[in-house]
Scaffold this motif. Structure first.
Motif, PDB file in Angstrom:
ATOM      1  N   ASN A  77       0.843  -1.207   0.000  1.00  0.00           N
ATOM      2  CA  ASN A  77       0.000   0.000   0.000  1.00  0.00           C
ATOM      3  C   ASN A  77       0.870   1.244   0.000  1.00  0.00           C
ATOM      4  N   LEU A 126       2.845   1.888  -3.214  1.00  0.00           N
ATOM      5  CA  LEU A 126       1.959   2.338  -4.288  1.00  0.00           C
ATOM      6  C   LEU A 126       1.596   3.811  -4.109  1.00  0.00           C
ATOM      7  N   GLY A 135       4.453   5.100  -6.185  1.00  0.00           N
ATOM      8  CA  GLY A 135       3.649   4.904  -7.388  1.00  0.00           C
ATOM      9  C   GLY A 135       2.741   6.089  -7.672  1.00  0.00           C
ATOM     10  N   ALA A 140      -5.350   3.118  -4.300  1.00  0.00           N
ATOM     11  CA  ALA A 140      -4.341   2.094  -4.020  1.00  0.00           C
ATOM     12  C   ALA A 140      -4.863   1.083  -3.001  1.00  0.00           C
TER      13      ALA A 140
END
Lengths: 345, 345
Positions: free
Chosen positions: A138, A141, A145, A152
């Protein structure tokens, strides 16, 4: 963001001893965490009074208090983790799914065999590692990310529960390691081990959030990430740590649920994300981040579990309870806004 | 500040106004649990010692589950010596466990429990038994014989056998008949039991399941599964649909397709399906009952056990350990016998 954060939340008993000598002081008190929690404590007390009046003979017994606390323990631990994530400006929708996955992974035949041969600590470690690993994904991301936390963790919600279903084949996995059940299902000094764990997690959470650099950075990151970055805080790394923390709490909650049910199942932890977010928000933590309180969260959890208990004792339906729950959330947030506005002017 | 106060008042008023327009309760209660009185039980029905019974079941998110709760409450109301405490409606095992703990604290005489997950509720049910409370397990079995005094079960395997046998009778002599099956949630043991019984009964008359799809007990999933099935099989002679709730969707898909060359057998036994059968104009020719009166029977057995009475019409002085209910086939000829106990979905 200055006074608000650094003022530690005080428990109701110490509040009583702080008698404001002047109105200026009381205004400051209102602005601090104390004022916000005061409303919550009043709400909880009112609930308890209702409980005593309507079902006094069973409500005000030690056994019933322990029943409330045992119910609050699991969701409470999840909510403490959630408080960190939300204070840091994020949100975690995947907590329930992580609880399910951790409970399933920690109760597979292989893990249980290991636990039976050596020690139940293997099951606990598995649950914690699985929870923390999901939190790590998590966090990566979200932080690296650049995916919005809502999305996410929504992805993790779906994926983790799906993986739990695959591993367990959607069957309930029964725990046969008796030493595990005996330890976590037992009591210490008359208080259930589950409640001790809740107390420890809440106390640790309070210390970390209010008394450490990590906690101050959490407030800074949640309040204004850009300012925090300019102040030299490694925002991305800190964000990852917050989600790992939430995942770890889910791992702990999974262990508690395993002890309570003696099973691991992909259906565990349904809708825990909503329960946890509700408790955190009525506790006074800002959903936009930058302000958070562990004490508020704990009282928030207790309000919902006590409400549940009072409704059950009075033979009222779950549906009526959901309506009451919704009303409490709205009233709590409206009151908070009012308090915030009056302390600003 | 005053604006938010006004908002509060406004919210309160609108809630009140809303409540005023939701009064549709009488209609729902009409059909619940007015079972034909068992003549043999009349002597047992005479009021005896006061019995306090706690009842807990999963969320009523399905017609059958809603009917369980309604029938249970209606049954308890018939007895002046029964006081029912209801904690219905949760799919969170953590919460359901605390409900049972609350019953133990309230010192109820008996608990009728339809667990969300039999294995997960076993420890707390065992605790209740150890506290001297008579536990009646309904529908989903515990995994320990010490967790309940008596278990009331439906017959999932028998449902499949009944449906298969009925289809065999109707298709007599048609050796190349095409039989289709629309199952419920495929991973559940109850679905597997139903399918197994169906297959066995069909094999007895030389038939087999030519097409099989699975839905999820919801109207939407039933529509989807049936639409796919009708695409896959250009000609069908008989369809067995496991569940009358998802059957609403199944019949909608059949209607949309305009197909009429087959007949449909339902499952569970909802009132609207029985009315369709009675009308004779529907493709639905029969349904197999999975009794929604299990909870109500649980109440009766709990009362007998606490009052130390025997089950009427049995020579044995103790109430049996397991009561498995029959899965009869309802057709136009006998529908009037079953309609009173059918549930509204």
């Amino acid at each position: 963001m200055s006074e608000d954060i650094t003022t530690p939340e005080t428990t109701p008993s110490t509040q009583a001893t702080v008698t404001p000598p002047a109105t200026r002081n009381s205004a400051r008190l209102m602005r601090s965490g104390v004022g916000r929690n005061l409303g919550l404590v009043v709400a909880l007390v009112v609930l308890c009074i209702v409980g005593v009046i309507t079902a006094g003979d069973t409500f005000a017994t030690g056994a019933n208090v322990l029943t409330i606390l045992r119910l609050a323990a699991v969701i409470g631990v999840v909510s403490v983790g959630m408080t960190f994530v939300i204070t840091g400006g994020g949100i975690d929708l995947s907590v329930g799914a992580m609880v399910a996955l951790a409970s399933v992974w920690a109760t597979t035949l292989a893990t249980q065999q290991l636990a039976a041969d050596f020690h139940w600590i293997f099951m606990v470690t598995t649950a914690l590692v699985v929870g923390a690993a999901c939190g790590l994904v998590n966090g990566l991301l979200v932080a690296y990310g650049k995916i919005v936390p809502f999305i996410a963790t929504l992805a993790m919600l779906a994926a983790a529960r799906g993986l739990a279903e695959i591993i367990s084949d959607r069957k309930t996995q029964i725990i046969t390691v008796n030493s595990f059940v005996d330890f976590f299902g037992g009591s210490l000094l008359g208080v259930p081990v589950l409640v001790w764990i809740f107390l420890l997690v809440a106390a640790a959470g309070w210390v970390v959030l209010n008394r450490t650099t990590f906690g101050r950075r959490t407030f800074a990151v949640g309040g204004n990430a850009e300012a925090a970055r300019l102040a030299g805080i490694k925002v991305q790394r800190h964000t990852v740590a917050l989600y790992v923390l939430a995942g770890l709490c889910c791992g702990i909650a999974a262990v508690m649920l395993m002890a309570r049910t003696t099973t691991g199942s992909s259906t565990h932890g349904q809708l825990y994300e909503l329960d946890a977010i509700a408790a955190v928000v009525i506790g006074g933590t800002l959903l936009s981040g930058g302000r958070g309180t562990i004490v508020g969260t704990v009282i928030g959890v207790l309000i919902f579990t006590t409400l549940n208990n009072v409704f059950t004792l009075n033979n009222l339906s779950i549906s009526a309870q959901s309506v009451a729950k919704g009303a409490i959330i709205v009233v709590a947030v409206l009151l908070q806004q009012r308090l915030a506005r009056s302390s600003n002017t | 500040m005053s604006r938010s106060a006004r908002t509060l008042v406004l919210a309160g008023v609108s809630v009140l106004a809303l409540t005023a327009c939701t009064g549709n309760t009488p209609k729902a209660e009409e059909n619940a649990g007015n079972a034909p009185a068992n003549q043999a039980a009349v002597k047992n029905d005479e009021p005896g010692k006061k019995v306090k019974i706690g009842f807990s079941a999963p969320a009523a998110d399905h017609g059958w589950m809603g009917a369980i709760t309604k029938a249970t409450q209606a049954e308890a109301k018939k007895y002046s010596d029964v006081e029912l405490v209801v904690a219905e409606g949760t799919n969170d095992v953590n919460l359901q466990i605390s409900q049972v703990e609350t019953f133990i604290n309230q010192k109820v005489d008996a608990i009728v429990l339809l667990p969300f997950d039999g294995a997960a509720l076993t420890p707390v049910a065992t605790k209740a038994m150890e506290a001297g409370i008579t536990v009646i397990n309904v529908d989903r079995e515990f995994d320990s014989p010490f967790a309940a005094r008596t278990t009331v079960l439906g017959d999932n395997h028998g449902m499949g056998v009944s449906a298969g046998t009925y289809i065999c009778d109707q298709l007599k002599g048609k050796k190349d008949a095409v039989v289709a099956e629309i199952a419920g949630i495929d991973s559940l043991p109850l679905t597997q039991d139903r399918s197994k019984g169906f297959k066995e009964a069909l094999a007895d008359c030389g038939l087999k399941v030519n097409n099989r799809v699975a839905a999820e007990f919801t109207v939407e999933s039933g529509e989807k599964a049936a639409a796919n099935l009708l695409q896959a099989a250009p000609k069908i002679d008989a369809i067995w649909n496991h569940d009358d709730d998802q059957g609403v969707g199944v019949m909608a898909a059949i209607k949309n397709s305009g197909r009429k060359e087959f007949f449909v057998v339902g499952g569970a036994g909802s009132a609207n399906v029985m009315r369709d059968i009675k009308s004779g104009s529907s493709l639905l020719k029969a349904t197999v009952i999975y009794p929604s009166t299990q909870g109500a029977d649980g109440i009766r057995l709990a009362r007998l056990l606490v009052q130390k009475k025997a089950l009427g019409d049995l020579v044995e002085v103790e109430v049996p350990r397991t009561v498995q209910l029959y899965a009869p086939v309802v057709t136009k000829d006998n529908v009037d016998q079953y309609l009173p106990t059918a549930f509204e979905s």
